[in-house]
Design an enzyme around this catalytic site. Structure first.
Site, mmCIF file in Angstrom:
data_model
loop_
_atom_site.group_PDB
_atom_site.id
_atom_site.type_symbol
_atom_site.label_atom_id
_atom_site.label_comp_id
_atom_site.label_asym_id
_atom_site.label_seq_id
_atom_site.Cartn_x
_atom_site.Cartn_y
_atom_site.Cartn_z
ATOM 1 N N ASN A 212 0.761 -1.170 -0.190
ATOM 2 C CA ASN A 212 -0.312 0.158 0.092
ATOM 3 C C ASN A 212 0.813 1.295 0.028
ATOM 4 O O ASN A 212 2.542 1.157 -0.021
ATOM 5 C CB ASN A 212 -1.044 -0.298 1.217
ATOM 6 C CG ASN A 212 -0.041 -0.610 2.716
ATOM 7 O OD1 ASN A 212 0.511 0.756 2.749
ATOM 8 N ND2 ASN A 212 -0.367 -1.520 3.522
ATOM 9 N N ASP A 280 -3.886 -6.640 5.681
ATOM 10 C CA ASP A 280 -4.722 -7.317 5.973
ATOM 11 C C ASP A 280 -4.785 -8.353 5.180
ATOM 12 O O ASP A 280 -5.043 -9.566 6.248
ATOM 13 C CB ASP A 280 -6.228 -6.769 5.939
ATOM 14 C CG ASP A 280 -6.105 -5.572 6.493
ATOM 15 O OD1 ASP A 280 -6.393 -4.932 7.252
ATOM 16 O OD2 ASP A 280 -7.320 -4.372 5.789
ATOM 17 N N PRO A 307 -1.821 -11.382 10.576
ATOM 18 C CA PRO A 307 -2.333 -11.801 11.798
ATOM 19 C C PRO A 307 -2.492 -9.985 12.328
ATOM 20 O O PRO A 307 -2.300 -9.166 11.489
ATOM 21 C CB PRO A 307 -1.335 -12.130 12.697
ATOM 22 C CG PRO A 307 -0.138 -12.244 11.748
ATOM 23 C CD PRO A 307 -1.146 -12.017 9.707
ATOM 24 N N ASP A 308 -3.684 -9.708 13.026
ATOM 25 C CA ASP A 308 -3.768 -7.957 13.547
ATOM 26 C C ASP A 308 -2.378 -7.852 15.033
ATOM 27 O O ASP A 308 -3.009 -8.298 16.190
ATOM 28 C CB ASP A 308 -5.376 -8.121 13.795
ATOM 29 C CG ASP A 308 -5.243 -6.192 14.012
ATOM 30 O OD1 ASP A 308 -4.500 -5.906 14.398
ATOM 31 O OD2 ASP A 308 -6.386 -6.007 13.454
ATOM 32 N N ILE A 309 -1.501 -7.215 14.279
ATOM 33 C CA ILE A 309 -0.939 -7.169 15.321
ATOM 34 C C ILE A 309 -1.193 -6.047 16.476
ATOM 35 O O ILE A 309 -1.238 -6.310 18.102
ATOM 36 C CB ILE A 309 0.786 -6.198 14.779
ATOM 37 C CG1 ILE A 309 1.143 -7.190 13.514
ATOM 38 C CG2 ILE A 309 1.361 -6.001 16.498
ATOM 39 C CD1 ILE A 309 2.012 -6.521 12.127
ATOM 40 N N PHE A 327 -3.824 3.676 15.127
ATOM 41 C CA PHE A 327 -4.684 4.612 13.958
ATOM 42 C C PHE A 327 -5.589 3.883 13.439
ATOM 43 O O PHE A 327 -5.698 2.860 12.979
ATOM 44 C CB PHE A 327 -3.526 4.524 13.051
ATOM 45 C CG PHE A 327 -2.503 5.494 14.249
ATOM 46 C CD1 PHE A 327 -1.331 5.287 15.011
ATOM 47 C CD2 PHE A 327 -2.598 6.902 13.241
ATOM 48 C CE1 PHE A 327 -0.355 6.700 14.914
ATOM 49 C CE2 PHE A 327 -1.933 7.831 13.646
ATOM 50 C CZ PHE A 327 -1.196 7.588 14.610
ATOM 51 N N LYS A 345 -10.779 -3.796 18.753
ATOM 52 C CA LYS A 345 -9.245 -4.772 18.732
ATOM 53 C C LYS A 345 -8.484 -4.367 20.463
ATOM 54 O O LYS A 345 -7.777 -5.297 20.832
ATOM 55 C CB LYS A 345 -8.175 -3.641 18.174
ATOM 56 C CG LYS A 345 -8.571 -3.540 16.404
ATOM 57 C CD LYS A 345 -7.903 -4.056 15.893
ATOM 58 C CE LYS A 345 -7.990 -3.004 14.368
ATOM 59 N NZ LYS A 345 -7.073 -3.933 13.607
HETATM 60 O O1 C5P Z 1 -8.587 -3.097 11.046
HETATM 61 P P1 C5P Z 1 -7.327 -1.443 10.378
HETATM 62 O O2 C5P Z 1 -5.981 -1.979 9.384
HETATM 63 O O3 C5P Z 1 -8.146 -0.558 10.414
HETATM 64 O O4 C5P Z 1 -6.740 -0.976 11.649
HETATM 65 C C1 C5P Z 1 -5.778 0.050 11.618
HETATM 66 C C2 C5P Z 1 -5.293 0.155 13.065
HETATM 67 O O5 C5P Z 1 -4.634 -1.805 13.122
HETATM 68 C C3 C5P Z 1 -3.673 0.406 12.959
HETATM 69 O O6 C5P Z 1 -2.954 0.549 14.225
HETATM 70 C C4 C5P Z 1 -2.645 -0.194 12.121
HETATM 71 O O7 C5P Z 1 -1.169 -0.396 12.823
HETATM 72 C C5 C5P Z 1 -3.163 -1.561 13.165
HETATM 73 N N1 C5P Z 1 -3.009 -3.350 12.804
HETATM 74 C C6 C5P Z 1 -2.407 -3.969 13.039
HETATM 75 N N2 C5P Z 1 -2.145 -4.814 12.239
HETATM 76 C C7 C5P Z 1 -3.553 -5.981 11.599
HETATM 77 C C8 C5P Z 1 -3.940 -4.573 10.652
HETATM 78 C C9 C5P Z 1 -4.121 -3.574 11.200
HETATM 79 O O8 C5P Z 1 -0.918 -3.758 13.741
HETATM 80 N N3 C5P Z 1 -2.663 -6.729 10.516
#
Ligand code: C5P
Length: 405
Positions: A212, A280, A307-309, A327, A345
């Protein structure tokens, strides 16, 4: 001992200037970066070429150099340092400093700096003992400037007495001590911070990837601001063209999975800020060799979720940072989406920003953000990304200070 520290070294005109060349080398051996201002008189003793060859940077000499003033003026020069060192400090530069003169690059940078200043006086014994110099030394000390030396011994002029610049190892020790004192008084001293920044790249095959437009500007600015406030900061960054911020441990990764592993390895931390634009999804099965057209239909590309960090750090049962900040980059229903994202989250704060076309947020230098916390939503004015980083850092510092007292 000096890893990541930035020193602005002002070399004034004295025979001891030759020792400053060794000083540059030894500071750099300890991991510091050194930028030098050479006064006109200083250039009579050491050449700009030796100073720049040793420091690996351009040497700054003129106050009215149009190129320097546009990209590295005296203000930036004096602010982008952790410590300003004057070595050798002559009777003349001490008098200028004590009197507040600003008529050349060195004196102007010394007036403009907001950083600690350490000086190593070097001059003839009678000049040092002169009531004017003694008066100036007392004024400088009471202004908070650290004086190191002068030492007693043989002087270049053939006389013997106090006036020699201290030896380089002693000067280094004084610099380390002054920097340690400066760090200890910073608002985030003793705290550990973790920041994610930039995009991730998800490989399709060995030559292609999904990614991106994230520039990493905001995340990098946050890491720099946290480090400047004294936090021991790890920045886990995807590929960006941003320079590495000073004083930060940087871990460069490509994929979301690598980013998560690097974040987990950086724990424990008091603060975690997820500013990265993590992909994502990734391709379910990365091809082992370059995919070919072969004239047929395009290959199917099944995707799986990354994974969602932010969620992982927020929901960790072990080692959860005390303050986790995410963010929310949204193009519509900004606050509503950000509030829901915070709950989903389970992070503590969300910094919400509008990234719709025309806002210039992606890749730009400015940002308009809203801070969503337990106490509600705060609308911040439009700020530079550095301004957002500094304001966020001072909010973090007061949040931690409230809880630590
Ligand atoms: O769900 P979304 O991408 O909109 O959420 C944004 C926030 O989640 C940001 O702080 C981004 O750094 C974090 N994020 C993450 N891991 C992901 C997706 C988003 O840490 N896989």
């Amino acid at each position: 001992m000096l890893t990541g520290k930035r020193i602005l070294l002002i070399i004034a005109g004295g025979i001891a200037a030759y020792k400053s060349l060794d000083l540059i080398r030894r500071l750099m051996d300890q991991g510091a970066s050194v930028r030098c201002i050479l006064t006109k008189a200083g250039a009579e003793f050491v050449t700009p070429l030796s100073v720049s060859a040793l420091s690996g940077e351009k040497v700054f000499m003129d106050l009215f150099d149009l190129t320097d003033e546009s990209d590295m003026g005296h203000i930036r020069l004096s602010r982008e340092a952790d410590l300003v060192v004057v070595a050798p400090a002559t009777a003349d530069i001490m008098a200028k400093m004590a009197g507040g003169h600003a008529n050349d690059l060195a004196s102007t940078a010394l007036m403009a700096t907001d950083k600690p200043v350490l000086i190593a006086p070097a001059m003839n014994v009678e000049m040092w003992n002169h009531p004017a110099t003694q008066r100036n030394a007392a004024t400088l000390a009471s202004d908070g400037i650290t004086l190191v030396g002068p030492a007693a011994g043989d002087l270049a002029c053939g006389e013997v007495g106090q006036g020699r610049m201290v030896e380089v190892p002693d000067l280094i020790a004084a610099i380390q001590e002054r920097l340690a004192r400066a760090t200890a008084s910073l608002p985030l001293a003793g705290k550990r911070a973790l920041v994610t920044s930039g995009p991730t790249r998800e490989a399709i095959d060995p030559v292609r990837y999904l990614s991106n437009h994230s520039s990493g500007k905001q995340g990098h600015a946050i890491a720099a601001a946290l480090a400047a406030a004294g936090a021991q900061t790890t920045l886990v960054s995807g590929p960006t063209s941003e320079p590495d911020p000073a004083g930060v441990t940087i871990v460069k990764i490509e994929s979301a999975r690598d980013m998560l592993a690097a974040c987990e390895a950086a724990l424990p931390a008091d603060i975690a800020i997820c500013a990265a634009a993590v992909a994502d999804w990734r391709i379910a099965e990365e091809a082992g060799s370059k995919m070919k057209k072969n004239g047929g239909t395009p290959p199917p590309m099944a995707m799986v979720e990354n994974p969602d960090i932010l969620a992982t750090l927020s929901q960790a049962t072990d080692n959860r940072p005390r303050l986790v900040i995410g963010f929310a980059a949204e193009t519509n229903d900004l606050i509503d989406n950000a509030t829901k994202k915070r709950a989903r989250k389970q992070c503590d704060w969300i910094v919400a920003n509008d990234v719709s076309t025309g806002t210039g947020t992606f890749g730009g230098d400015e940002n308009t953000v809203h801070l969503v916390t337990d106490d509600g939503v705060e609308d911040w004015p439009r700020l530079s990304k550095t301004g957002v980083a500094e304001q966020l850092t001072s909010r973090i510092a007061s949040w931690l200070a409230d809880r630590d007292t």
